[in-house]
Design a protein around this motif. Structure first.
Motif, PDB file in Angstrom:
ATOM      1  N   ASN A   1     -29.167  43.310 -31.904  1.00 15.66           N
ATOM      2  CA  ASN A   1     -28.614  42.472 -31.717  1.00 15.66           C
ATOM      3  C   ASN A   1     -27.019  43.079 -31.670  1.00 15.66           C
ATOM      4  O   ASN A   1     -26.083  43.492 -32.331  1.00 15.66           O
TER       5      ASN A   1
ATOM      6  N   ASP B   1     -24.522  42.405 -29.178  1.00 15.78           N
ATOM      7  CA  ASP B   1     -24.072  41.237 -29.171  1.00 15.78           C
ATOM      8  C   ASP B   1     -22.763  41.496 -30.385  1.00 15.78           C
ATOM      9  O   ASP B   1     -21.161  41.456 -30.247  1.00 15.78           O
TER      10      ASP B   1
ATOM     11  N   LYS C   1     -21.119  44.962 -31.404  1.00 10.31           N
ATOM     12  CA  LYS C   1     -19.916  44.394 -30.111  1.00 10.31           C
ATOM     13  C   LYS C   1     -19.023  43.767 -29.843  1.00 10.31           C
ATOM     14  O   LYS C   1     -17.215  44.340 -30.131  1.00 10.31           O
ATOM     15  N   THR C   2     -19.367  42.813 -30.872  1.00 10.88           N
ATOM     16  CA  THR C   2     -18.278  42.315 -31.746  1.00 10.88           C
ATOM     17  C   THR C   2     -17.535  42.326 -32.524  1.00 10.88           C
ATOM     18  O   THR C   2     -16.517  42.523 -33.034  1.00 10.88           O
TER      19      THR C   2
ATOM     20  N   HIS D   1     -16.570  42.735 -27.035  1.00  7.49           N
ATOM     21  CA  HIS D   1     -16.425  41.604 -25.651  1.00  7.49           C
ATOM     22  C   HIS D   1     -14.890  41.390 -25.575  1.00  7.49           C
ATOM     23  O   HIS D   1     -14.798  40.708 -24.185  1.00  7.49           O
TER      24      HIS D   1
END
Length: 322
Positions: free
Chosen positions: A274, A276, A279-280, A285
């Motif tokens: 995961n 994403d 990175k969040t 992002h």
């Protein structure tokens, strides 16, 4: 030295309580200063990234301060016993006291507290440190204690750790403490590298270094635990025995080491399954979105576009070659 009532008197000395070491307090103050400095930056961070950023900074500082602070604490092993024991050498006077032994990576602290504190017309409240670090001589510290006339229970416990003692406890604890300290300094270096990698950001390699930090912290515990494989001389006060077991610094290092393992494994797993979400959490992002917004406004030279769009004109060649 003259006799007084048939016993040897003590030399005047400053008595110390068993509290935090000065070096430990300095380390904590330094890291608290860093934490306060970073917290002052929080109002300048927008949105949910503020919470993520604060969590990352505080967690990293907690790991760093524990790695450094436990180097100077004196409770890797600790034990207490309450016993009736002789107070002075060459005297039959008995006192009831709490006797404590606190073992650190660089030496031992022996504590003697009267129960009650005021007995035999004296205040019985002692704490003596005997160091065995590279720049310290344990036997010299013990001999200085003899010259000062320390209470018999303190000298009896400290004598167990001298180099000439048949117990051989000095060599066991000194070597294990040195290896544990060296391993913790390596863990501190890997902690610094992990913070650098997270700031670059190279998240997967930062996660690997967090795992390495946890591994070296566990290795330091294993190094210190080797003393349990050797025979320990009994420390007897009449019928009471002074038994020691792992103390607060040992368990704190274990908890932080396991926390590094959990954090490192989580980062590695999120990187592969995961990315994403990872990175969040590291606020990547939003950086990319801002970069894209800044690049939407582009100036286009119309002269360049007209030259590019107009097709080249073929040249005419006559039959005479002119």
């Amino acid at each position: 030295m003259t006799l007084f009532d048939g016993v040897y008197p003590f030399y005047l000395q400053q008595r110390k309580h068993f509290v935090f070491d000065v070096s430990t307090i300095i380390v904590i103050i330094v890291f608290l200063t860093f934490a306060a400095t970073f917290l002052l930056i929080i109002p300048g961070i927008r949105g949910r990234a503020r919470l993520y950023w604060m969590f990352r900074v505080l967690l990293s500082l907690v790991v760093g301060v524990v790695i450094v602070a436990v180097q100077f604490t004196g409770d890797w092993e600790s034990g207490w016993v309450t016993a009736n024991t002789s107070y002075k050498s060459f005297s039959t006077v008995m006192v009831k006291a709490d006797i404590g032994l606190h073992v650190g990576l660089a030496g031992v602290n022996v504590t003697l507290v009267g129960n009650p504190v005021n007995q035999v017309n004296e205040t019985i409240d002692y704490n003596e440190h005997f160091a065995w670090s590279f720049d310290a001589d344990y036997d010299h510290s013990y001999n200085k204690g003899l010259e000062k006339g320390l209470p018999s229970p303190i000298l009896y416990v400290a004598e167990k750790f001298t180099t000439e003692s048949p117990c051989n406890m000095h060599r066991q604890y000194r070597i294990s403490g040195h290896y544990a300290s060296a391993t913790l300094w390596v863990a501190f270096c890997t902690w610094l590298i992990s913070n650098v990698l997270f700031s670059m950001p190279v998240l997967i390699y930062g996660g690997y270094m967090v795992l390495t930090t946890g591994a070296f912290m566990i290795f330091s515990l294993l190094s210190f635990s080797t003393v349990k494989n050797s025979l320990i001389c009994p420390i007897q006060f009449g019928t009471a025995s002074l038994l020691i077991d792992y103390g607060g610094s040992f368990w704190l290092t274990l908890v932080i080491g396991l926390l590094c393992f959990v954090a490192g494994i989580t980062i590695v797993v999120l990187h592969y399954f995961n990315p994403d979400l990872l990175k969040t959490f590291f606020d990547l992002h939003e950086v990319r979105i801002e970069d894209c917004q800044e690049m939407t406004e582009v100036y286009i030279n119309p002269q360049l576009m007209s030259n590019t769009q107009s097709p080249p004109q073929p040249s005419r060649i006559s039959s005479n070659g002119k």
